[in-house]
Design a protein around this motif. Sequence first.
Motif, short mmCIF file in Angstrom:
data_model
loop_
_atom_site.label_atom_id
_atom_site.label_comp_id
_atom_site.label_asym_id
_atom_site.label_seq_id
_atom_site.Cartn_x
_atom_site.Cartn_y
_atom_site.Cartn_z
N SER A 1 0.83 -1.21 0.00
CA SER A 1 0.00 0.00 0.00
C SER A 1 0.86 1.26 0.00
CB SER A 1 -0.97 0.00 1.17
OG SER A 1 -0.28 0.08 2.39
N ALA B 1 1.01 4.27 -2.94
CA ALA B 1 0.91 5.71 -2.68
C ALA B 1 2.02 6.47 -3.40
CB ALA B 1 0.96 5.96 -1.19
N SER C 1 -5.67 -1.23 0.07
CA SER C 1 -5.69 -0.51 1.34
C SER C 1 -4.95 0.82 1.26
CB SER C 1 -5.10 -1.38 2.45
OG SER C 1 -3.71 -1.54 2.26
N SER C 2 -4.44 1.17 0.09
CA SER C 2 -3.74 2.44 -0.06
C SER C 2 -4.75 3.58 -0.18
CB SER C 2 -2.83 2.42 -1.29
OG SER C 2 -3.57 2.66 -2.46
N ASP C 3 -4.25 4.78 -0.02
CA ASP C 3 -5.10 5.97 -0.12
C ASP C 3 -5.23 6.49 -1.55
OD1 ASP C 3 -5.98 6.34 2.47
OD2 ASP C 3 -4.18 7.44 3.07
N SER C 4 -4.72 5.76 -2.51
CA SER C 4 -4.72 6.26 -3.88
C SER C 4 -6.12 6.26 -4.49
CB SER C 4 -3.78 5.42 -4.76
OG SER C 4 -4.34 4.16 -5.01
N ARG D 1 -9.26 3.32 -4.77
CA ARG D 1 -10.68 3.56 -4.49
C ARG D 1 -11.54 3.20 -5.70
NH1 ARG D 1 -8.33 7.98 -1.98
NH2 ARG D 1 -8.92 9.41 -3.64
N ARG E 1 -11.70 -0.90 5.09
CA ARG E 1 -11.09 0.29 4.48
C ARG E 1 -12.16 1.22 3.95
NH1 ARG E 1 -7.57 3.90 4.93
NH2 ARG E 1 -6.82 4.75 2.99
N LEU F 1 -12.85 5.14 5.00
CA LEU F 1 -12.93 6.23 4.03
C LEU F 1 -14.26 6.97 4.16
CD1 LEU F 1 -11.35 4.52 0.91
CD2 LEU F 1 -10.32 6.30 2.33
N ARG G 1 -14.19 9.20 7.12
CA ARG G 1 -13.38 10.41 6.87
C ARG G 1 -14.01 11.30 5.82
NH1 ARG G 1 -7.75 7.83 5.64
NH2 ARG G 1 -8.02 9.28 3.91
N VAL H 1 -14.17 10.60 2.52
CA VAL H 1 -13.44 10.50 1.25
C VAL H 1 -14.31 9.77 0.25
CG1 VAL H 1 -11.40 9.57 0.10
CG2 VAL H 1 -11.22 10.46 2.43
#
Length: 108
Positions: A2, A6, A54-57, A61, A98, A102, A105, A107
């Motif tokens: 992850s 990113a 599980s990354s924020d990219s 998503r 995850r 999100l 938050r 997102v």
Amino acid sequence: LSSAMAQLPRRGSSALLAALLRAVDDTVLLSLRNPHAGSLPASTALQLLGEALSSDSAAAREAIPAAMDRLRRVLATPACPLPVRHAASHSLASIRARQSQLEHRGVQ
């Protein structure tokens, strides 16, 4: 994985996720044809997919719906070897967790 996702540019992370989805498809099919040879590669591909998602990219998503569809199909296949089903279940649970983070938050 992850953290590596990113660091990648969006195009690279999208390509990596597409490759992981193809690897899941190919290795799950292998595990259905030959459980002894295919269970470990399929379980590994499923685990890697869960970690990548599980990354924020943004690419991660965007890939979640397709990944969840594949994981549900694995779980709905009774002939799928138990280690593969277990890995799919674990990855699906981590993706859902995850998504919940999100959403909490805010997102999209």
